[in-house]
Design a protein around this motif. Structure first.
Motif, PDB file in Angstrom:
ATOM      1  N   SER A  97       0.817  -1.219   0.000  1.00 46.92           N
ATOM      2  CA  SER A  97       0.000   0.000   0.000  1.00 46.92           C
ATOM      3  C   SER A  97       0.853   1.272   0.000  1.00 46.92           C
ATOM      4  CB  SER A  97      -0.960   0.010   1.194  1.00 46.92           C
ATOM      5  OG  SER A  97      -0.249  -0.042   2.418  1.00 46.92           O
ATOM      6  N   PHE A  98       2.119   1.169   0.386  1.00 49.97           N
ATOM      7  CA  PHE A  98       3.060   2.269   0.254  1.00 49.97           C
ATOM      8  C   PHE A  98       4.441   1.702   0.022  1.00 49.97           C
ATOM      9  CE2 PHE A  98       2.261   1.501   4.764  1.00 49.97           C
ATOM     10  CZ  PHE A  98       3.523   1.295   5.291  1.00 49.97           C
ATOM     11  N   ASP A  99       5.265   2.480  -0.689  1.00 47.70           N
ATOM     12  CA  ASP A  99       6.598   2.017  -1.066  1.00 47.70           C
ATOM     13  C   ASP A  99       7.429   3.235  -1.449  1.00 47.70           C
ATOM     14  OD1 ASP A  99       7.911  -0.115  -3.749  1.00 47.70           O
ATOM     15  OD2 ASP A  99       8.817   0.575  -1.897  1.00 47.70           O
ATOM     16  N   THR A 100       8.599   3.365  -0.864  1.00 51.76           N
ATOM     17  CA  THR A 100       9.474   4.489  -1.204  1.00 51.76           C
ATOM     18  C   THR A 100      10.247   4.249  -2.489  1.00 51.76           C
ATOM     19  OG1 THR A 100      11.294   3.544   0.056  1.00 51.76           O
ATOM     20  CG2 THR A 100       9.845   5.106   1.207  1.00 51.76           C
ATOM     21  N   GLY A 101      10.312   3.003  -2.939  1.00 57.13           N
ATOM     22  CA  GLY A 101      11.250   2.667  -3.996  1.00 57.13           C
ATOM     23  C   GLY A 101      12.637   2.610  -3.376  1.00 57.13           C
ATOM     24  N   THR A 102      13.652   2.437  -4.171  1.00 58.93           N
ATOM     25  CA  THR A 102      15.020   2.344  -3.668  1.00 58.93           C
ATOM     26  C   THR A 102      15.523   3.716  -3.256  1.00 58.93           C
ATOM     27  OG1 THR A 102      15.444   0.436  -5.094  1.00 58.93           O
ATOM     28  CG2 THR A 102      17.373   1.600  -4.221  1.00 58.93           C
ATOM     29  N   ILE A 103      16.047   3.796  -2.035  1.00 62.91           N
ATOM     30  CA  ILE A 103      16.599   5.045  -1.507  1.00 62.91           C
ATOM     31  C   ILE A 103      18.116   4.880  -1.424  1.00 62.91           C
ATOM     32  CG2 ILE A 103      16.526   6.750   0.339  1.00 62.91           C
ATOM     33  CD1 ILE A 103      13.931   5.360   1.310  1.00 62.91           C
ATOM     34  N   ALA A 104      18.842   5.666  -2.168  1.00 60.18           N
ATOM     35  CA  ALA A 104      20.306   5.600  -2.177  1.00 60.18           C
ATOM     36  C   ALA A 104      20.866   6.079  -0.827  1.00 60.18           C
ATOM     37  CB  ALA A 104      20.857   6.472  -3.303  1.00 60.18           C
ATOM     38  N   PRO A 105      22.089   5.680  -0.509  1.00 63.13           N
ATOM     39  CA  PRO A 105      22.722   6.169   0.721  1.00 63.13           C
ATOM     40  C   PRO A 105      22.745   7.698   0.753  1.00 63.13           C
ATOM     41  CG  PRO A 105      24.028   4.406  -0.241  1.00 63.13           C
ATOM     42  CD  PRO A 105      22.956   4.750  -1.237  1.00 63.13           C
ATOM     43  N   GLY A 106      22.321   8.273   1.875  1.00 64.87           N
ATOM     44  CA  GLY A 106      22.316   9.719   2.031  1.00 64.87           C
ATOM     45  C   GLY A 106      21.107  10.419   1.437  1.00 64.87           C
ATOM     46  N   ALA A 107      20.218   9.671   0.791  1.00 61.53           N
ATOM     47  CA  ALA A 107      19.054  10.274   0.133  1.00 61.53           C
ATOM     48  C   ALA A 107      17.805  10.158   1.009  1.00 61.53           C
ATOM     49  CB  ALA A 107      18.817   9.602  -1.214  1.00 61.53           C
ATOM     50  N   THR A 108      16.765  10.880   0.609  1.00 63.90           N
ATOM     51  CA  THR A 108      15.473  10.794   1.286  1.00 63.90           C
ATOM     52  C   THR A 108      14.392  10.478   0.274  1.00 63.90           C
ATOM     53  OG1 THR A 108      15.014  13.146   1.022  1.00 63.90           O
ATOM     54  CG2 THR A 108      16.119  12.493   3.055  1.00 63.90           C
ATOM     55  N   ALA A 109      13.289   9.950   0.783  1.00 65.56           N
ATOM     56  CA  ALA A 109      12.112   9.670  -0.035  1.00 65.56           C
ATOM     57  C   ALA A 109      10.897   9.879   0.858  1.00 65.56           C
ATOM     58  CB  ALA A 109      12.150   8.239  -0.570  1.00 65.56           C
ATOM     59  N   THR A 110       9.730  10.013   0.250  1.00 61.36           N
ATOM     60  CA  THR A 110       8.503  10.172   1.021  1.00 61.36           C
ATOM     61  C   THR A 110       7.463   9.171   0.554  1.00 61.36           C
ATOM     62  OG1 THR A 110       7.613  11.831  -0.485  1.00 61.36           O
ATOM     63  CG2 THR A 110       8.870  12.645   1.412  1.00 61.36           C
ATOM     64  N   PHE A 111       6.495   8.914   1.433  1.00 60.29           N
ATOM     65  CA  PHE A 111       5.325   8.128   1.057  1.00 60.29           C
ATOM     66  C   PHE A 111       4.146   8.677   1.835  1.00 60.29           C
ATOM     67  CE2 PHE A 111       6.887   5.750   4.722  1.00 60.29           C
ATOM     68  CZ  PHE A 111       5.727   5.418   5.420  1.00 60.29           C
ATOM     69  N   THR A 112       2.945   8.313   1.393  1.00 57.67           N
ATOM     70  CA  THR A 112       1.721   8.758   2.042  1.00 57.67           C
ATOM     71  C   THR A 112       1.130   7.607   2.834  1.00 57.67           C
ATOM     72  OG1 THR A 112       1.318  10.305   0.242  1.00 57.67           O
ATOM     73  CG2 THR A 112      -0.566   9.757   1.635  1.00 57.67           C
ATOM     74  N   ALA A 113       0.808   7.877   4.099  1.00 61.69           N
ATOM     75  CA  ALA A 113       0.203   6.846   4.942  1.00 61.69           C
ATOM     76  C   ALA A 113      -1.157   6.455   4.363  1.00 61.69           C
ATOM     77  CB  ALA A 113       0.041   7.371   6.363  1.00 61.69           C
ATOM     78  N   PRO A 114      -1.489   5.180   4.434  1.00 58.21           N
ATOM     79  CA  PRO A 114      -2.792   4.737   3.913  1.00 58.21           C
ATOM     80  C   PRO A 114      -3.953   5.365   4.686  1.00 58.21           C
ATOM     81  CG  PRO A 114      -1.411   2.856   4.571  1.00 58.21           C
ATOM     82  CD  PRO A 114      -0.705   4.089   4.982  1.00 58.21           C
ATOM     83  N   GLN A 115      -5.120   5.368   4.092  1.00 61.59           N
ATOM     84  CA  GLN A 115      -6.331   5.870   4.739  1.00 61.59           C
ATOM     85  C   GLN A 115      -6.881   4.871   5.758  1.00 61.59           C
ATOM     86  OE1 GLN A 115      -7.633   8.955   4.410  1.00 61.59           O
ATOM     87  NE2 GLN A 115      -5.944   9.469   3.040  1.00 61.59           N
ATOM     88  N   GLN A 116      -6.591   3.601   5.547  1.00 54.44           N
ATOM     89  CA  GLN A 116      -7.122   2.537   6.409  1.00 54.44           C
ATOM     90  C   GLN A 116      -6.406   2.533   7.762  1.00 54.44           C
ATOM     91  OE1 GLN A 116      -6.649  -1.385   4.796  1.00 54.44           O
ATOM     92  NE2 GLN A 116      -7.633  -2.378   6.536  1.00 54.44           N
TER      93      GLN A 116
END
Length: 137
Positions: A97-116
């Motif tokens: 239901s959520f996935d950042t994909g691959t996050i490289a060392p030192g990088a950031t990513a975001t995802f949205t929390a599910p509604q459930q």
């Protein structure tokens, strides 16, 4: 009298460094500031039972672990994930239901929390022994 000259010279050289170290971050209060990227502070903020709607939700990946291991978020909230490790990671819900994909060392990513509402376990798909839980409620 000749002894005091070297002391005054040393004091004159050290004074700017001491003043710079004691200066505040622009708040004028003189109190030391803290960073939101500290795993301990992130844990304190993320697991607090009462959260401000403006509180940043963060997960840090370091030493092949998620910190905090359990994060509480409201439905639809944005979560920022920072990889402080030396290798790539993901933060992926078990039900996808959520996935950042691959996050490289030192990088950031975001995802949205599910509604459930409820517990949403997640792993790093690259290192499946890494586990965490997002509690939506």
């Amino acid at each position: 009298m000749t002894r005091s000259r070297p002391l005054r010279a040393a004091a004159a050289l050290l004074l700017p460094a001491v003043l710079a170290a004691c200066s505040s971050s622009g708040s004028g209060s003189g109190t030391p500031s803290t960073t939101a990227t500290s795993p301990l502070q992130s844990s304190t903020v993320a697991t607090s039972p009462v959260q401000s709607s403006n509180a940043a939700l963060q997960v840090t990946i370091k030493d092949f672990a998620f910190a905090p291991a359990t994060l509480k978020a409201g439905p639809g909230r944005t979560v920022t994930v920072t990889n402080q490790d030396t290798t790539a990671h993901t933060l992926t819900a078990a039900d996808k239901s959520f996935d950042t994909g691959t996050i490289a060392p030192g990088a950031t990513a975001t995802f949205t929390a599910p509604q459930q509402a409820g517990d949403h376990p997640y792993i790093c798909t690259i290192h499946p022994f890494m586990h965490g839980t997002l509690t939506v409620g």
